[in-house]
Write a protein that holds these residues in place. Structure first.
Motif, PDB file in Angstrom:
ATOM      1  N   ILE A 127       0.833  -1.202   0.000  1.00  0.00           N
ATOM      2  CA  ILE A 127       0.000   0.000   0.000  1.00  0.00           C
ATOM      3  C   ILE A 127       0.871   1.258   0.000  1.00  0.00           C
ATOM      4  CG2 ILE A 127      -0.326   0.177   2.503  1.00  0.00           C
ATOM      5  CD1 ILE A 127      -2.912   0.869  -0.295  1.00  0.00           C
ATOM      6  N   VAL A 128       2.070   1.178   0.570  1.00  0.00           N
ATOM      7  CA  VAL A 128       3.014   2.295   0.443  1.00  0.00           C
ATOM      8  C   VAL A 128       3.321   2.526  -1.038  1.00  0.00           C
ATOM      9  CG1 VAL A 128       5.367   3.062   0.932  1.00  0.00           C
ATOM     10  CG2 VAL A 128       4.015   1.972   2.729  1.00  0.00           C
ATOM     11  N   THR A 129       3.530   1.440  -1.773  1.00  0.00           N
ATOM     12  CA  THR A 129       3.773   1.539  -3.213  1.00  0.00           C
ATOM     13  C   THR A 129       2.569   2.130  -3.931  1.00  0.00           C
ATOM     14  OG1 THR A 129       5.322  -0.326  -3.166  1.00  0.00           O
ATOM     15  CG2 THR A 129       4.280   0.186  -5.284  1.00  0.00           C
ATOM     16  N   ALA A 130       1.366   1.630  -3.626  1.00  0.00           N
ATOM     17  CA  ALA A 130       0.151   2.140  -4.270  1.00  0.00           C
ATOM     18  C   ALA A 130      -0.043   3.623  -3.987  1.00  0.00           C
ATOM     19  CB  ALA A 130      -1.056   1.333  -3.803  1.00  0.00           C
ATOM     20  N   ASP A 131       0.240   4.038  -2.772  1.00  0.00           N
ATOM     21  CA  ASP A 131       0.133   5.447  -2.392  1.00  0.00           C
ATOM     22  C   ASP A 131       1.086   6.294  -3.239  1.00  0.00           C
ATOM     23  OD1 ASP A 131      -0.343   7.834  -1.068  1.00  0.00           O
ATOM     24  OD2 ASP A 131       0.721   7.271   0.748  1.00  0.00           O
ATOM     25  N   ALA A 132       2.319   5.831  -3.391  1.00  0.00           N
ATOM     26  CA  ALA A 132       3.298   6.583  -4.177  1.00  0.00           C
ATOM     27  C   ALA A 132       2.863   6.700  -5.631  1.00  0.00           C
ATOM     28  CB  ALA A 132       4.663   5.910  -4.084  1.00  0.00           C
ATOM     29  N   LEU A 133       2.203   5.685  -6.162  1.00  0.00           N
ATOM     30  CA  LEU A 133       1.756   5.723  -7.549  1.00  0.00           C
ATOM     31  C   LEU A 133       0.650   6.749  -7.759  1.00  0.00           C
ATOM     32  CD1 LEU A 133       1.650   1.929  -8.498  1.00  0.00           C
ATOM     33  CD2 LEU A 133       3.519   3.565  -8.778  1.00  0.00           C
ATOM     34  N   GLU A 134      -0.090   7.060  -6.700  1.00  0.00           N
ATOM     35  CA  GLU A 134      -1.190   8.015  -6.823  1.00  0.00           C
ATOM     36  C   GLU A 134      -0.830   9.411  -6.329  1.00  0.00           C
ATOM     37  OE1 GLU A 134      -5.081   6.817  -5.603  1.00  0.00           O
ATOM     38  OE2 GLU A 134      -4.765   4.729  -6.197  1.00  0.00           O
TER      39      GLU A 134
END
Length: 422
Positions: A127-134
């Protein structure tokens, strides 16, 4: 064509490992305000940077964060690898965008501007990765590889809250655990995990061989599992998260700062006795919104061309596989490939080395111009890696192209503050 492209990349990259060719690597560690970082840069750096986002940790923030399970492969292939400790422990998504921005800034200052950035992460790191993508507009990400990720975001805490409240309803009269709906305030805030284990054993016989459990323990165990739908082997682990994790989430001044961001008003639980007895908690609207912001994915990717590969195991009892259906519901299918490994018994992040390498190599192939991978090609790549590099990256390969991921609503009942998606 997909398999040929990915396999050629695999051979080119993995034979370096198989031949034990160790290029000179420069390791740089440091501190960026309230977080720590570490870089590893090979002498033949290809210009690309891989960022590793680590999982959930109860330990205090400390120096020299690890660089992930694929670091040796990535370094041998010429990638630089970097990681932040994050500035918070536990559900660190409140600050991780800033932490990774500082990580990249330090990398640029000390190593150079990367030609491209790939993000990887597991569990919380997903979810840290998903957050960075958005929301990570400080730098652009070209590709991402997540595994066993909490891709549904902050909604997972509704599930943890249900587990905690169900325990209180089933076991509170027999083996109470301090904390309840909010956990304990941050000081002292921590309940010894051994005490949690002993309490669950007294109530449900979780540490007792099945043949030696009492009828009452068996009845309470069956009721608890029917409502929570978690594997029996994960009860103690999940109760530690649902007790100490919730306490930190609610009382940490850098997170919800005492706001009750979790509630269960209107939730109907599967067991009528539990449903009648369970404590009803009203979420504070402001705190609930703050929790959603940190972070529930909306699918609004900063880079509309970013390529994402996400793996999960089907029986994960901590970060349930239904997280992937939540993520698929908001992210364009052209940006996202999901593969599910079907396991014999439940694990969290229990992938084989061949499966992890297959996910990584499939993303690399996609970034290099191959067609978007599929669950079928992920399994084929895994089998190829196992057959050719099995001494270094053993299987099994269990990615099932026919696996259908259920909707999260079947495991975690939506709340009033849960945004439903069509």
């Amino acid at each position: 064509m997909i398999r040929q492209t990915v396999r050629s990349l695999a051979v080119a990259g993995l034979l370096l490992i198989a031949a034990s060719v160790q290029a000179q690597v420069t390791v740089i560690s440091g501190e960026a305000k309230d977080s720590f970082y570490q870089f590893a840069v090979p002498a033949d750096w290809n210009g690309a940077l891989v960022i590793w986002n680590h999982g959930y940790s109860f330990s205090p923030v400390g120096p020299n964060p690890d660089l992930g399970p694929l670091v040796d492969v990535q370094l041998a292939q010429g990638y630089a690898v970097a990681a932040s400790s994050y500035s918070q422990s536990q559900w660190a998504v409140f600050n991780t965008r800033r932490d990774n921005a500082r990580l990249v800034e330090a990398f640029v200052e000390q190593v150079g501007e990367p030609s491209s950035i790939i993000m990887t992460g597991a569990s919380l790191g997903g979810i840290v990765t998903a957050d960075a993508l958005e929301r990570g507009d400080e730098f652009s990400v070209d590709g991402a590889f997540a595994f066993c990720g909490a891709m549904g975001g902050s909604r997972v805490w509704d599930g943890a809250h249900d587990i905690r409240l169900t325990y209180d309803a089933v076991c509170g009269d027999v083996a109470p655990i301090p904390g309840g709906a909010t956990g304990l305030p941050q000081v002292p805030g921590v309940i010894d995990p051994n005490a949690v284990a002993l309490a669950t054993n007294a109530c449900m016989g979780t540490l007792t061989p099945p043949d030696f459990r009492t009828p009452d323990q068996n009845e309470r165990l069956a009721r608890f599992l029917a409502v929570t739908k978690i594997p029996e082997s994960f009860i103690i682990t999940d109760m530690v998260f649902a007790t100490n994790g919730i306490a930190n989430l609610i009382f940490d001044p850098g997170k919800l700062d005492g706001g009750q961001g979790l509630g269960n008003i209107g939730v109907v639980y599967d067991d009528p006795e539990v449903d009648a007895k369970i404590e009803r908690v009203k979420a504070d609207r402001k705190a609930a919104r703050e929790l959603q912001r940190n972070f529930t994915p909306r699918g609004e990717l900063e880079n509309g061309n970013v390529m994402i590969v996400s793996l999960h195991t089907d029986k994960d009892g901590l970060v349930i596989v239904e997280n992937q259906s939540e993520y698929q519901a908001v992210v364009d299918a052209a940006n996202l490939t999901v593969g599910v490994a079907v396991e014999a018994s439940p694990t969290h992040c229990g992938f084989s080395p061949a499966e992890l390498v297959a996910g990584w190599e499939s993303l690399r192939g996609w970034l290099a111009g191959a067609p978007q991978p599929t669950a079928t090609s992920l399994q084929g790549t895994c089998q190829f890696v196992e057959a050719t590099q099995g001494a270094f990256f053993p299987g099994p390969c269990r990615i099932d192209p026919t696996y259908e991921i259920a909707d999260m609503d079947g495991r975690i009942v939506p709340r009033d503050n849960t945004k439903k998606r069509n």
